[in-house]
Design a protein around this motif. Structure first.
Motif, PDB file in Angstrom:
ATOM      1  N   PHE A  59       0.828  -1.199   0.000  1.00  0.00           N
ATOM      2  CA  PHE A  59       0.000   0.000   0.000  1.00  0.00           C
ATOM      3  C   PHE A  59       0.867   1.254   0.000  1.00  0.00           C
ATOM      4  O   PHE A  59       0.640   2.191  -0.763  1.00  0.00           O
ATOM      5  CB  PHE A  59      -0.928  -0.007   1.222  1.00  0.00           C
ATOM      6  N   TYR A  60       1.887   1.280   0.842  1.00  0.00           N
ATOM      7  CA  TYR A  60       2.773   2.448   0.957  1.00  0.00           C
ATOM      8  C   TYR A  60       3.516   2.690  -0.356  1.00  0.00           C
ATOM      9  O   TYR A  60       3.637   3.828  -0.801  1.00  0.00           O
ATOM     10  CB  TYR A  60       3.769   2.220   2.103  1.00  0.00           C
ATOM     11  N   GLU A  61       3.999   1.609  -0.994  1.00  0.00           N
ATOM     12  CA  GLU A  61       4.711   1.754  -2.264  1.00  0.00           C
ATOM     13  C   GLU A  61       3.783   2.278  -3.353  1.00  0.00           C
ATOM     14  O   GLU A  61       4.168   3.124  -4.163  1.00  0.00           O
ATOM     15  CB  GLU A  61       5.356   0.439  -2.668  1.00  0.00           C
ATOM     16  N   GLU A  62       2.550   1.790  -3.407  1.00  0.00           N
ATOM     17  CA  GLU A  62       1.573   2.251  -4.402  1.00  0.00           C
ATOM     18  C   GLU A  62       1.232   3.716  -4.158  1.00  0.00           C
ATOM     19  O   GLU A  62       1.064   4.480  -5.107  1.00  0.00           O
ATOM     20  CB  GLU A  62       0.318   1.396  -4.354  1.00  0.00           C
ATOM     21  N   LEU A  63       1.126   4.114  -2.912  1.00  0.00           N
ATOM     22  CA  LEU A  63       0.814   5.487  -2.571  1.00  0.00           C
ATOM     23  C   LEU A  63       1.908   6.441  -3.035  1.00  0.00           C
ATOM     24  O   LEU A  63       1.625   7.577  -3.394  1.00  0.00           O
ATOM     25  CB  LEU A  63       0.644   5.578  -1.047  1.00  0.00           C
ATOM     26  N   ASN A  64       3.150   5.981  -3.027  1.00  0.00           N
ATOM     27  CA  ASN A  64       4.288   6.836  -3.352  1.00  0.00           C
ATOM     28  C   ASN A  64       4.756   6.728  -4.792  1.00  0.00           C
ATOM     29  O   ASN A  64       5.824   7.213  -5.118  1.00  0.00           O
ATOM     30  CB  ASN A  64       5.448   6.537  -2.395  1.00  0.00           C
ATOM     31  N   GLN A  65       3.968   6.119  -5.652  1.00  0.00           N
ATOM     32  CA  GLN A  65       4.362   6.022  -7.065  1.00  0.00           C
ATOM     33  C   GLN A  65       3.823   7.196  -7.834  1.00  0.00           C
ATOM     34  O   GLN A  65       2.929   7.854  -7.537  1.00  0.00           O
ATOM     35  CB  GLN A  65       3.863   4.739  -7.691  1.00  0.00           C
TER      36      GLN A  65
END
Length: 65
Positions: A59-65
């Motif tokens: 979730f965190y990685e998707e949020l920061n893309q």
């Protein structure tokens, strides 16, 4: 548990280094620590905590893309 993000590697030594575990167990309940402080949990098992941690990271990685 150790993890390495692609963005963590800037030298050969760093590419071979792994971050230490952020999971822990207290009275049979499992938690993981957040980078900025705080914890998530409790979880009934280490496997349940690991699944929640993986989902949190995704979730965190998707949020920061």
């Amino acid at each position: 548990m150790s993890m390495r993000r692609e963005s963590d590697a800037s030298s050969e030594a760093q590419r071979n280094a792994h971050r230490s575990s952020r999971s822990f167990e207290v009275n049979g309940q499992w938690y993981f620590e957040l980078r900025g402080g705080g914890q998530k949990g409790p979880y009934e098992s280490k496997a349940e905590m690991q699944q929640a941690l993986n989902e949190f990271i995704q979730f965190y990685e998707e949020l920061n893309q």
